[in-house]
Design an enzyme around this catalytic site. Structure first.
Site, PDB file in Angstrom:
ATOM      1  N   SER A 183       0.994  -1.249   0.080  1.00  0.00           N
ATOM      2  CA  SER A 183       0.105  -0.164   0.031  1.00  0.00           C
ATOM      3  C   SER A 183       0.759   1.424  -0.040  1.00  0.00           C
ATOM      4  O   SER A 183       2.028   1.363  -0.493  1.00  0.00           O
ATOM      5  CB  SER A 183      -0.970  -0.019   1.379  1.00  0.00           C
ATOM      6  N   TYR A 211      -5.253   7.895  -6.189  1.00  0.00           N
ATOM      7  CA  TYR A 211      -4.276   7.036  -5.890  1.00  0.00           C
ATOM      8  C   TYR A 211      -4.484   6.571  -4.315  1.00  0.00           C
ATOM      9  O   TYR A 211      -4.371   5.318  -4.026  1.00  0.00           O
ATOM     10  CB  TYR A 211      -2.868   7.682  -5.995  1.00  0.00           C
ATOM     11  N   LYS A 215      -4.850   3.109  -2.505  1.00  0.00           N
ATOM     12  CA  LYS A 215      -4.201   2.339  -1.448  1.00  0.00           C
ATOM     13  C   LYS A 215      -4.742   2.316  -0.151  1.00  0.00           C
ATOM     14  O   LYS A 215      -4.321   1.245   0.512  1.00  0.00           O
ATOM     15  CB  LYS A 215      -2.964   3.671  -1.299  1.00  0.00           C
TER      16      LYS A 215
END
Length: 341
Positions: A183, A211, A215
Site C-alpha cells: 500500500s 491514488y 491504496k
C-alpha cells in the site's frame, strides 16, 4: 503483545538514500535464511517486476532463501531483463521465472494465473502484490474500471482469488501462507472509500486522491483477507514501503517527484529501491510475523497511528482499520470482477 520494531534504532535518524537503514537482502541475512533448507522449494509470486522498481529488489532478496521466484511484468521483455539480472550473479539459489501479466486486464490476469499454476504445480507460499500505478491521467482499464483502483486493487483482488486454492493448499500449521499487500502512506490522503463513486464518474478526477483511494483499498483487502482466512493458516498484511523515487512516480510533476530531493526534511527519509523493498521482504519472510496478520507495516515494523499529514512520514491513519467498509469493499469487488465465493 509488544509492538514489533526490530530495526527501530536504524530508522531513528535517517540520512537519505543509502544510509544505515536495512536493505531487502539485509532482512534475509538477518533472518538467517540465505540458502535456508526450510525455504528451498517454496514458491513466491511477485507482481510488478520491471527494472528500477521495488519488485526486482524484493525478488533478489527472497531468491537468496532458496525459494522459487515467479515475477510478473506487463512488458515481458522488461520482465526477462529483470530475470537475467537476477540470475547473472551465478549464485546457487532458487529459480526465477517470468509471467506476462497486465493488471489492467482481467483476461491477462486469468491467463497468467493459469500459466503460473501450471508451472508451479499448484503451489504458492507467498503472494506479494507489489505492482501499481500512481497518479496517471484519468483512464479506464480494459474492463472499464478507473485505472488506479482497477490496477492497484481490483487486479490484485482478482489474482488472489485465482491462486487462493494454491495458497491454502500450501499452508501448514508451522508455516502459513502469506499475502503481502503493498500500500502506501497515501492511504491517509482519503478519509474513506466513496462507494457511491468508486470509479470517479460523478466528480472531478483528482489523481492523487484517486491514488490514495486505491491504496486504502489495498489495506482493506489485506485486513479482510486475514479475517476470512487466518483460521486456515493464510495471513495477510499491508505496508508502506517508504519514499522511493522509482518509475512509479513518472506521472508526477517535477516538484512532486525529483524536486523532493531539494527538500531536506523529505530527502532525509527517502530510500534506495533496495531499502524500499525491505519492508515487503520482512513481511514475506520474517519469523516474528508467523501467524500474525491484519497489520499495517512500515519501516520493517508494525506501524503506529499518526495524523494524516505530512505524508512523507510513516504511520497509518485512523481510516486504515474499518471492518464494515473492509467487508463491503470485498463484496463490491467480488461483484465487479465477476467472482462468486
Amino acid at each position: 503483545m509488544p509492538r514489533l520494531a526490530p530495526y527501530a534504532e536504524l530508522f531513528k535518524d535517517p540520512k537519505g538514500p543509502g544510509d544505515i537503514r536495512p536493505t531487502a537482502v539485509k532482512i534475509v541475512e538477518d533472518q538467517g535464511l540465505v540458502g535456508s533448507p526450510e525455504w528451498t522449494g517454496r514458491v513466491v509470486l511477485i507482481t510488478g517486476c520491471s527494472p528500477g522498481g521495488l519488485g526486482p529488489e524484493t525478488a533478489k532478496a527472497i531468491r537468496l532463501t532458496g525459494a522459487d521466484i515467479y515475477i510478473t511484468s506487463r512488458d515481458i521483455e522488461k520482465g526477462n531483463q529483470v530475470a537475467e539480472e537476477l540470475l547473472a550473479d551465478g549464485k546457487e539459489a532458487g529459480k526465477v521465472e517470468v509471467l506476462q501479466m497486465d493488471l489492467g486486464s482481467l483476461e491477462s490476469i486469468r491467463a497468467a494465473a493459469q500459466e503460473f499454476l501450471r508451472r508451479s504445480g499448484n503451489k504458492l507460499n507467498v503472494l506479494i502484490n507489489n505492482a501499481g500505478v500512481m497518479a496517471p491521467p484519468y483512464s479506464k482499464t480494459k474492463d472499464g474500471f478507473e485505472i488506479q483502483l482497477g490496477t492497484n486493487h481490483l487486479g490484485h483482488f482478482y489474482l488472489f482469488h485465482l491462486v487462493k486454492d494454491a495458497l491454502l493448499a500450501s499452508a501448514t500449521p508451522t508455516f502459513g501462507s502469506r499475502v503481502v499487500s503493498v500500500s502506501s502512506a497515501a492511504h491517509r490522503n482519503t478519509p474513506a472509500l466513496n462507494f457511491d463513486d468508486l470509479m470517479w464518474e460523478k466528480r472531478e478526477y483528482l489523481t492523487l486522491k484517486a491514488y490514495g483511494q486505491s491504496k486504502l483499498a489495498n489495506v482493506y483487502f489485506a485486513n479482510e483477507l486475514d479475517r476470512r482466512y487466518s483460521s486456515k493458516h493464510l495471513r495477510a498484511n499491508s505496508l508502506h514501503p517508504g519514499g522511493i523515487l522509482t518509475p512509479l512516480a513518472r506521472y508526477l510533476p517535477h516538484e512532486r517527484a525529483e524536486g523532493l530531493k531539494d527538500v531536506p526534511e523529505v530527502y532525509r527519509v527517502l530510500m534506495t529501491p533496495a531499502q524500499g523493498a525491505a519492508t515487503s521482504t520482512w513481511a514475506a519472510v520474517a519469523r516474528e510475523l508467523e501467524d500474525r496478520g491484519g497489520l499495517y507495516l512500515d519501516e520493517c515494523a508494525e506501524a503506529q497511528l499518526v495524523e494524516p499529514e505530512p505524508y512523507h512520514l510513516p504511520g497509518y491513519g485512523p481510516q486504515a482499520f474499518n471492518p464494515p467498509d473492509e467487508k463491503k469493499l470485498w463484496e463490491v469487488s467480488l461483484d465487479l470482477v465477476g467472482i462468486q465465493e
